[in-house]
Every structure is written in C-alpha cells, then in structure tokens.
Design a protein around this motif. Structure first.
Motif, PDB file in Angstrom:
ATOM      1  N   UNK A  70      34.392 -21.674  51.670  1.00 33.19           N
ATOM      2  CA  UNK A  70      34.263 -20.227  51.430  1.00 33.19           C
ATOM      3  C   UNK A  70      32.841 -19.749  51.712  1.00 33.19           C
ATOM      4  N   UNK A  71      31.845 -20.543  51.291  1.00 34.11           N
ATOM      5  CA  UNK A  71      30.441 -20.172  51.517  1.00 34.11           C
ATOM      6  C   UNK A  71      30.136 -20.138  53.008  1.00 34.11           C
ATOM      7  N   UNK A  75      28.961 -16.902  55.119  1.00 36.82           N
ATOM      8  CA  UNK A  75      27.690 -16.899  55.856  1.00 36.82           C
ATOM      9  C   UNK A  75      27.922 -16.495  57.314  1.00 36.82           C
ATOM     10  N   UNK A  76      28.956 -17.074  57.929  1.00 44.35           N
ATOM     11  CA  UNK A  76      29.271 -16.732  59.324  1.00 44.35           C
ATOM     12  C   UNK A  76      29.657 -15.263  59.458  1.00 44.35           C
ATOM     13  N   UNK A  77      30.444 -14.781  58.484  1.00 42.99           N
ATOM     14  CA  UNK A  77      30.875 -13.381  58.521  1.00 42.99           C
ATOM     15  C   UNK A  77      29.693 -12.441  58.326  1.00 42.99           C
ATOM     16  N   UNK A  81      27.966  -9.307  60.267  1.00 41.52           N
ATOM     17  CA  UNK A  81      28.138  -7.971  59.695  1.00 41.52           C
ATOM     18  C   UNK A  81      26.836  -7.341  59.222  1.00 41.52           C
ATOM     19  N   UNK A  82      25.980  -8.122  58.549  1.00 45.46           N
ATOM     20  CA  UNK A  82      24.796  -7.542  57.907  1.00 45.46           C
ATOM     21  C   UNK A  82      23.858  -6.855  58.906  1.00 45.46           C
ATOM     22  N   UNK A 158      23.235  -6.279  42.147  1.00 40.50           N
ATOM     23  CA  UNK A 158      22.056  -7.102  42.355  1.00 40.50           C
ATOM     24  C   UNK A 158      20.944  -6.691  41.391  1.00 40.50           C
ATOM     25  N   UNK A 159      21.333  -6.497  40.139  1.00 43.60           N
ATOM     26  CA  UNK A 159      20.397  -5.966  39.164  1.00 43.60           C
ATOM     27  C   UNK A 159      19.262  -6.923  38.839  1.00 43.60           C
ATOM     28  N   UNK A 160      19.394  -8.185  39.142  1.00 43.86           N
ATOM     29  CA  UNK A 160      18.312  -9.117  38.873  1.00 43.86           C
ATOM     30  C   UNK A 160      17.239  -9.094  39.946  1.00 43.86           C
ATOM     31  N   UNK A 161      17.423  -8.304  40.987  1.00 43.62           N
ATOM     32  CA  UNK A 161      16.360  -8.102  41.964  1.00 43.62           C
ATOM     33  C   UNK A 161      16.571  -8.789  43.278  1.00 43.62           C
ATOM     34  N   UNK A 162      17.253  -9.911  43.317  1.00 47.29           N
ATOM     35  CA  UNK A 162      17.422 -10.654  44.559  1.00 47.29           C
ATOM     36  C   UNK A 162      18.903 -10.830  44.849  1.00 47.29           C
ATOM     37  N   UNK A 163      19.340 -10.313  46.008  1.00 43.31           N
ATOM     38  CA  UNK A 163      20.745 -10.451  46.388  1.00 43.31           C
ATOM     39  C   UNK A 163      21.106 -11.917  46.574  1.00 43.31           C
ATOM     40  N   UNK A 164      20.208 -12.673  47.193  1.00 45.26           N
ATOM     41  CA  UNK A 164      20.486 -14.092  47.434  1.00 45.26           C
ATOM     42  C   UNK A 164      20.584 -14.851  46.112  1.00 45.26           C
TER      43      UNK A 164
END
Length: 363
Positions: A70-71, A75-77, A81-82, A158-164
């Motif tokens: 799934x990961x 990542x490929x998608x 897209x991003x 992403x309230x903690x600041x980092x999307x990753x």
C-alpha cells in the motif's frame, strides 16, 4: 465489590485515556484524528490481510506485505499527482484575483441578456450587476477563503506540522492496529458482562462490515467521479473548442466533494462553471456552454448513481434521503467538512446499536 466498582475496574484502560483526551482536547485532537484515519485504514486493509494469511499462513508477514504494498502504491501515485496538483493549485491561486470579478460580471450579464426578457434583464442589471461594492466585498471574502485554503501548507489533518511525519505516524498506528487487532477486540469484549458478550460481538462484526462497505464504496465512487469528470470535461473542450483550465484539479475536487452526500455534486460542478466564465475564451461565451458543463456533471452523476453505486458499492446504509440531508447539515454545523464526512458512518454505527438493542428487547 459492587457492580459499579467492578465496572470501573474492568474499564479503567479506556476511561482514564478518555478523561485525559477531553481534559486536553486541543492537544489531543490531532493525535485522535490520526488514530481515526489509522483505524479506517485498518478496516479497509483487514480483509486483504486475512486473504493473504490464508495463503501464506503467517499473520504478521501478511500485515507487512499488505502495508508495504500500500505504501509503495501510494508513493508511486503521489509522485505523479503531487507535482501536478501543486502546479495547478499555484496557477489557480494566481487566477483568482479581484480584477476577475468584472470579467465574471460581464459574462454573466452577457449570458443573461441573451436568455432573459429585456424587462427582467434590465431589472437584474440595475439591482445586481451594478452593485459593484456589494459584489466586490462578496468576491473578496470568497477569495480570502479560497486563497487561504489553496495556500495553506498545513491542514487540520497535518496539525502536527509535518505531512510526512503525520503520514508516518498513521502508518505506524495502522500496523499496530492490524497486528494487534484480535487482542484489541478481546480486550474490548473483556469489559462487557458475559450475558451481553454475544450481542457485543455481533455489534462489532456488523459495524466493521458496514464501515468497510461504506468506506470502500465511497472511495470507489469518488475515484469514479474524478475520472469521469476529467474525461467528460476533456471531451467537452475537444468538441466545442472551449477552454477550461485546471481540468485535472476540477475533476479531483469533484471526486472529493462527492464524498459529501447531496452537497458534493453541486460543489464539484460550480468551480468548472466559474473557471469557464473567468477564463479568456476563443469561442464566444454562451449559455449553451454553461448548460453543457452542467450536462457533463449530470452524466457523471448518472454513471455514479446507476452504475457505480448499485453494482460496485453494494448495499447502502439504509437511510432515507431526507435523513441524510439533515445529518449532513448537522455534521456541517458541528464539525465543518470533517463533520459532513464522518456524520453518515457515525449515524450508521448508532443505527447498528439501536437495531441490536431493539432486537434484544423484543426477544
């Protein structure tokens, strides 16, 4: 030991965290939200994990295979897209300016003049189209909300600041939920009195099936609406010569808005019409093209309602349309976009409880 003391003792493991969460709600909410997304991911992936476990006879390896696959797929998608979404968002943000208001007013006035009787057009022109200050204020308010949404680097997810970092934490939570799924279920059932054990087990199974079916169906429907919207707008532009930029972004937005019952289809269509009207066109602006854009999204909804929903999504949650509208409005008033998204599955869970309790009372 009385019943109350026994209840508190058996339920300490979740009562104490619940008190802490409500005591520090502002700090706990982002973490709670990540747990919710991890839980939803667990429900979606669990059937696949069970199928692989039957083949390789190892549950933990099945979990790691499903999660890693799934990961990699995500990542490929997202690697495709991003960048595309980011570029179109930046371009769209520069397109929505205060100066575009006059273009929009002129084109609405032009279309109205062609389709309305002269007396009605004159009345509207005097009452609305000439109210520059009112429309300017309204347009500026709308632009501030749009630009704030488009330029926001962090959202509530992403309230903690980092999307990753948020994504990584959700994955870790999901792996733990998947591996320890049976232990969590047994731990929950341990808190239930023995005479209600069978009912609690049935309720959990029904809730799991219903949430899985609902989420799976909504994701398939959203993907279907996004793809058919992009395809339909592309064909429309090729046939008519009309220009509608940001087609991919419009289609993606239509798919996401489709997750919100009843409100979604309209919210997905309006951006396409507005962008058409504020874009410089080689082909003269005409009401026919506005109607054709509406027709494109009408066909998209027909495909969704008569093909995707009945044959792919399977059974529905069984709510009357009026009740769905009321629930969506209530969810919007309580929790905004998130409230609109989560109110239907929450109501479906409550319905499972009510049906089970009613059946037990009748017995």
């Amino acid at each position: 030991m009385n019943n109350l003391s026994l209840f508190l003792l058996r339920n300490t493991w979740w009562l104490i965290p619940l008190v802490i969460i409500f005591s520090f709600w502002e700090q706990s909410f982002p973490i709670l939200l990540m747990l919710v997304f991890a839980f939803l991911g667990t429900i979606i992936l669990s059937p696949l994990v069970d199928k692989i476990e039957k083949l390789i006879k190892n549950y933990k390896i099945s979990v790691m295979l499903v999660v890693s696959s799934s990961i990699v797929s995500l990542i490929l998608l997202f690697s495709f897209l991003i960048p595309l979404i980011s570029n179109q968002l930046k371009s769209l943000q520069t397109s929505f300016t205060v100066s575009k208001l006059s273009d929009l007013q002129d084109k609405i006035s032009l279309i109205s003049e062609k389709i309305l009787p002269s007396y009605l057009y004159n009345y509207l022109n005097e009452s609305f189209f000439q109210s520059d200050s009112y429309f300017s204020d309204l347009w500026e308010i709308a632009l501030s909300h749009i630009n704030s949404f488009l330029s926001g680097a962090s959202t509530i997810v992403f309230a903690l600041g980092s999307a990753f970092l948020t994504f990584l934490i959700i994955i870790v939570f999901m792996i733990i939920f998947l591996i320890e799924r049976k232990k969590f279920i047994n731990l929950f059932l341990y808190t239930i009195p023995i005479k209600y054990y069978a009912s609690a087990k049935r309720i959990m199974d029904k809730i799991s099936i219903q949430i899985y079916s609902y989420i799976r169906g909504q994701l398939i429907a959203a993907t279907s609406v996004a793809i058919t919207s992009i395809f339909g707008l592309t064909i429309f532009q090729l046939i008519t010569g009309v220009t509608i930029p940001y087609t991919f972004l419009i289609g993606l937005g239509a798919g996401l808005f489709n997750l919100i019952p009843f409100v979604g289809p309209i919210a997905g269509m309006l951006p396409a019409i507005i962008i058409y009207l504020i874009t410089e066109q080689v082909v003269p602006v005409h009401i026919i093209y506005v109607l054709l854009i509406i027709a494109v999204f009408g066909v998209v909804q027909l495909v969704d309602n008569f093909i995707v929903t009945p044959y792919i999504m399977g059974g529905s949650i069984g709510f009357h349309p009026i009740l769905v509208i009321i629930l969506v409005l209530f969810g919007a008033s309580v929790g905004g976009i998130l409230g609109m998204l989560f109110i239907i599955p929450s109501a479906a869970i409550l319905k499972v409880f009510m049906v089970e309790i009613t059946e037990n009372i009748e017995k």
